[in-house]
Design a protein around this motif. Structure first.
Motif, PDB file in Angstrom:
ATOM      1  N   ILE A   1       0.839  -1.209   0.000  1.00 43.13           N
ATOM      2  CA  ILE A   1       0.000   0.000   0.000  1.00 43.13           C
ATOM      3  C   ILE A   1       0.869   1.253   0.000  1.00 43.13           C
ATOM      4  CG2 ILE A   1      -1.627   1.338   1.407  1.00 43.13           C
ATOM      5  CD1 ILE A   1      -2.928  -1.336   2.175  1.00 43.13           C
ATOM      6  N   ALA A   2       1.934   1.247   0.795  1.00 41.39           N
ATOM      7  CA  ALA A   2       2.835   2.403   0.818  1.00 41.39           C
ATOM      8  C   ALA A   2       3.472   2.622  -0.546  1.00 41.39           C
ATOM      9  CB  ALA A   2       3.918   2.200   1.883  1.00 41.39           C
ATOM     10  N   TRP A   3       3.884   1.542  -1.199  1.00 44.03           N
ATOM     11  CA  TRP A   3       4.483   1.653  -2.540  1.00 44.03           C
ATOM     12  C   TRP A   3       3.480   2.251  -3.529  1.00 44.03           C
ATOM     13  CZ3 TRP A   3       9.166   1.136  -4.772  1.00 44.03           C
ATOM     14  CH2 TRP A   3       9.197   1.089  -6.171  1.00 44.03           C
ATOM     15  N   MET A   4       2.234   1.770  -3.482  1.00 39.82           N
ATOM     16  CA  MET A   4       1.235   2.247  -4.432  1.00 39.82           C
ATOM     17  C   MET A   4       0.865   3.710  -4.167  1.00 39.82           C
ATOM     18  SD  MET A   4      -1.058  -1.185  -4.752  1.00 39.82           S
ATOM     19  CE  MET A   4      -2.114  -0.622  -6.075  1.00 39.82           C
ATOM     20  N   LEU A   5       0.776   4.099  -2.907  1.00 36.14           N
ATOM     21  CA  LEU A   5       0.485   5.498  -2.597  1.00 36.14           C
ATOM     22  C   LEU A   5       1.636   6.409  -3.031  1.00 36.14           C
ATOM     23  CD1 LEU A   5      -1.197   5.209   0.915  1.00 36.14           C
ATOM     24  CD2 LEU A   5      -2.285   5.831  -1.250  1.00 36.14           C
ATOM     25  N   ALA A   6       2.861   5.974  -2.775  1.00 35.92           N
ATOM     26  CA  ALA A   6       4.016   6.760  -3.203  1.00 35.92           C
ATOM     27  C   ALA A   6       4.068   6.862  -4.729  1.00 35.92           C
ATOM     28  CB  ALA A   6       5.302   6.136  -2.667  1.00 35.92           C
ATOM     29  N   THR A   7       3.735   5.774  -5.400  1.00 35.99           N
ATOM     30  CA  THR A   7       3.700   5.774  -6.864  1.00 35.99           C
ATOM     31  C   THR A   7       2.676   6.776  -7.378  1.00 35.99           C
ATOM     32  OG1 THR A   7       4.395   3.476  -6.988  1.00 35.99           O
ATOM     33  CG2 THR A   7       3.198   4.347  -8.884  1.00 35.99           C
ATOM     34  N   ALA A   8       1.478   6.734  -6.815  1.00 36.33           N
ATOM     35  CA  ALA A   8       0.425   7.655  -7.254  1.00 36.33           C
ATOM     36  C   ALA A   8       0.834   9.099  -6.984  1.00 36.33           C
ATOM     37  CB  ALA A   8      -0.883   7.328  -6.545  1.00 36.33           C
ATOM     38  N   LEU A   9       1.445   9.346  -5.841  1.00 41.32           N
ATOM     39  CA  LEU A   9       1.863  10.699  -5.502  1.00 41.32           C
ATOM     40  C   LEU A   9       2.944  11.212  -6.447  1.00 41.32           C
ATOM     41  CD1 LEU A   9       1.694  13.091  -3.502  1.00 41.32           C
ATOM     42  CD2 LEU A   9       3.514  11.972  -2.207  1.00 41.32           C
ATOM     43  N   VAL A  10       3.954  10.404  -6.688  1.00 35.47           N
ATOM     44  CA  VAL A  10       5.053  10.835  -7.571  1.00 35.47           C
ATOM     45  C   VAL A  10       4.552  11.038  -9.000  1.00 35.47           C
ATOM     46  CG1 VAL A  10       7.234  10.083  -8.619  1.00 35.47           C
ATOM     47  CG2 VAL A  10       6.885   9.847  -6.161  1.00 35.47           C
ATOM     48  N   LEU A  11       3.747  10.108  -9.485  1.00 35.97           N
ATOM     49  CA  LEU A  11       3.219  10.262 -10.846  1.00 35.97           C
ATOM     50  C   LEU A  11       2.307  11.480 -10.956  1.00 35.97           C
ATOM     51  CD1 LEU A  11       2.493   6.546 -11.849  1.00 35.97           C
ATOM     52  CD2 LEU A  11       4.361   8.008 -12.625  1.00 35.97           C
ATOM     53  N   ALA A  12       1.535  11.764  -9.918  1.00 33.86           N
ATOM     54  CA  ALA A  12       0.676  12.944  -9.934  1.00 33.86           C
ATOM     55  C   ALA A  12       1.516  14.220  -9.905  1.00 33.86           C
ATOM     56  CB  ALA A  12      -0.288  12.909  -8.757  1.00 33.86           C
ATOM     57  N   LEU A  13       2.571  14.215  -9.103  1.00 33.21           N
ATOM     58  CA  LEU A  13       3.444  15.395  -9.048  1.00 33.21           C
ATOM     59  C   LEU A  13       4.153  15.630 -10.376  1.00 33.21           C
ATOM     60  CD1 LEU A  13       5.008  15.051  -5.488  1.00 33.21           C
ATOM     61  CD2 LEU A  13       3.335  16.744  -6.265  1.00 33.21           C
ATOM     62  N   LEU A  14       4.487  14.555 -11.070  1.00 34.41           N
ATOM     63  CA  LEU A  14       5.130  14.679 -12.377  1.00 34.41           C
ATOM     64  C   LEU A  14       4.122  14.883 -13.510  1.00 34.41           C
ATOM     65  CD1 LEU A  14       7.823  11.868 -12.054  1.00 34.41           C
ATOM     66  CD2 LEU A  14       8.164  14.330 -11.891  1.00 34.41           C
ATOM     67  N   GLN A  15       2.841  14.871 -13.166  1.00 31.58           N
ATOM     68  CA  GLN A  15       1.735  15.021 -14.119  1.00 31.58           C
ATOM     69  C   GLN A  15       1.772  13.972 -15.222  1.00 31.58           C
ATOM     70  OE1 GLN A  15       1.885  19.093 -15.414  1.00 31.58           O
ATOM     71  NE2 GLN A  15       1.194  19.881 -13.443  1.00 31.58           N
ATOM     72  N   THR A  16       2.119  12.750 -14.853  1.00 29.63           N
ATOM     73  CA  THR A  16       2.148  11.638 -15.799  1.00 29.63           C
ATOM     74  C   THR A  16       1.285  10.480 -15.312  1.00 29.63           C
ATOM     75  OG1 THR A  16       4.118  10.738 -14.731  1.00 29.63           O
ATOM     76  CG2 THR A  16       4.467  12.190 -16.626  1.00 29.63           C
ATOM     77  N   LEU A  17       0.331  10.762 -14.452  1.00 31.17           N
ATOM     78  CA  LEU A  17      -0.489   9.711 -13.864  1.00 31.17           C
ATOM     79  C   LEU A  17      -1.501   9.188 -14.876  1.00 31.17           C
ATOM     80  CD1 LEU A  17      -1.179   8.077 -11.338  1.00 31.17           C
ATOM     81  CD2 LEU A  17      -2.758   9.893 -10.689  1.00 31.17           C
ATOM     82  N   THR A  18      -1.281   7.964 -15.329  1.00 31.39           N
ATOM     83  CA  THR A  18      -2.239   7.249 -16.163  1.00 31.39           C
ATOM     84  C   THR A  18      -2.462   5.879 -15.529  1.00 31.39           C
ATOM     85  OG1 THR A  18      -0.545   6.251 -17.564  1.00 31.39           O
ATOM     86  CG2 THR A  18      -1.436   8.379 -18.282  1.00 31.39           C
ATOM     87  N   VAL A  19      -3.539   5.248 -15.883  1.00 27.90           N
ATOM     88  CA  VAL A  19      -3.846   3.932 -15.324  1.00 27.90           C
ATOM     89  C   VAL A  19      -2.770   2.924 -15.716  1.00 27.90           C
ATOM     90  CG1 VAL A  19      -5.521   2.055 -15.310  1.00 27.90           C
ATOM     91  CG2 VAL A  19      -6.307   4.404 -15.287  1.00 27.90           C
ATOM     92  N   GLU A  20      -2.347   2.968 -16.962  1.00 34.35           N
ATOM     93  CA  GLU A  20      -1.347   2.007 -17.435  1.00 34.35           C
ATOM     94  C   GLU A  20      -0.012   2.177 -16.714  1.00 34.35           C
ATOM     95  OE1 GLU A  20      -1.183   2.733 -21.597  1.00 34.35           O
ATOM     96  OE2 GLU A  20      -2.825   1.347 -22.033  1.00 34.35           O
ATOM     97  N   LEU A  21       0.453   3.406 -16.596  1.00 35.80           N
ATOM     98  CA  LEU A  21       1.729   3.661 -15.940  1.00 35.80           C
ATOM     99  C   LEU A  21       1.658   3.326 -14.454  1.00 35.80           C
ATOM    100  CD1 LEU A  21       4.582   4.594 -16.438  1.00 35.80           C
ATOM    101  CD2 LEU A  21       3.832   6.940 -16.035  1.00 35.80           C
ATOM    102  N   PHE A  22       0.544   3.659 -13.824  1.00 32.77           N
ATOM    103  CA  PHE A  22       0.367   3.316 -12.415  1.00 32.77           C
ATOM    104  C   PHE A  22       0.378   1.799 -12.230  1.00 32.77           C
ATOM    105  CE2 PHE A  22      -2.444   2.225  -8.855  1.00 32.77           C
ATOM    106  CZ  PHE A  22      -1.737   2.821  -7.822  1.00 32.77           C
ATOM    107  N   PHE A  23      -0.280   1.077 -13.129  1.00 32.73           N
ATOM    108  CA  PHE A  23      -0.309  -0.376 -13.023  1.00 32.73           C
ATOM    109  C   PHE A  23       1.090  -0.964 -13.180  1.00 32.73           C
ATOM    110  CE2 PHE A  23      -0.409  -4.550 -14.984  1.00 32.73           C
ATOM    111  CZ  PHE A  23      -1.154  -5.245 -14.045  1.00 32.73           C
ATOM    112  N   VAL A  24       1.831  -0.500 -14.151  1.00 29.15           N
ATOM    113  CA  VAL A  24       3.167  -1.052 -14.408  1.00 29.15           C
ATOM    114  C   VAL A  24       4.104  -0.791 -13.227  1.00 29.15           C
ATOM    115  CG1 VAL A  24       5.216  -0.825 -15.866  1.00 29.15           C
ATOM    116  CG2 VAL A  24       2.965  -0.981 -16.911  1.00 29.15           C
ATOM    117  N   VAL A  25       4.107   0.423 -12.712  1.00 32.15           N
ATOM    118  CA  VAL A  25       4.989   0.737 -11.585  1.00 32.15           C
ATOM    119  C   VAL A  25       4.525   0.006 -10.322  1.00 32.15           C
ATOM    120  CG1 VAL A  25       5.927   2.602 -10.162  1.00 32.15           C
ATOM    121  CG2 VAL A  25       5.618   2.944 -12.603  1.00 32.15           C
ATOM    122  N   SER A  26       3.231  -0.140 -10.138  1.00 30.15           N
ATOM    123  CA  SER A  26       2.723  -0.899  -8.996  1.00 30.15           C
ATOM    124  C   SER A  26       3.077  -2.374  -9.105  1.00 30.15           C
ATOM    125  CB  SER A  26       1.207  -0.737  -8.880  1.00 30.15           C
ATOM    126  OG  SER A  26       0.872   0.587  -8.581  1.00 30.15           O
TER     127      SER A  26
END
Length: 91
Positions: free
Chosen positions: A14-39
């Motif tokens: 859960i911590a990894w996924m929250l950090a992933t979502a936060l970093v991707l949102a800060l970089l403005q690259t948050l997509t479902v596909e990218l979030f899934f791959v990094v998760s």
């Protein structure tokens, strides 16, 4: 003791996924596909880092199915991206 290890695994994921979502949102690259791959990458790392040495509990054996499904979805995402990149006359 097994419950503690399971909880540690879940909290780490859960911590990894929250950090992933936060970093991707800060970089403005948050997509479902990218979030899934990094998760998925994080899931594989957390699975290996928390693996027991002597005995494998039943709940950890079931993770193989989840890993398999994740890799199939990852393959589908990669295939879609490759098809998007290729020129229209190739396929």
């Amino acid at each position: 003791m097994p419950t503690t290890r399971r909880e540690r695994f879940i909290r780490s994921q859960i911590a990894w996924m929250l950090a992933t979502a936060l970093v991707l949102a800060l970089l403005q690259t948050l997509t479902v596909e990218l979030f899934f791959v990094v998760s998925l990458i994080g899931f594989l790392v957390v699975t290996e880092l928390t693996a027991p040495f002597a005995i494998t509990p039943q709940w950890r054996r079931r993770l193989k199915w989840l890993i398999g499904v994740g890799l199939v979805v990852f393959g589908y995402i990669v295939l879609r991206r490759v098809i998007e990149i290729l020129p229209s006359g190739v396929l």
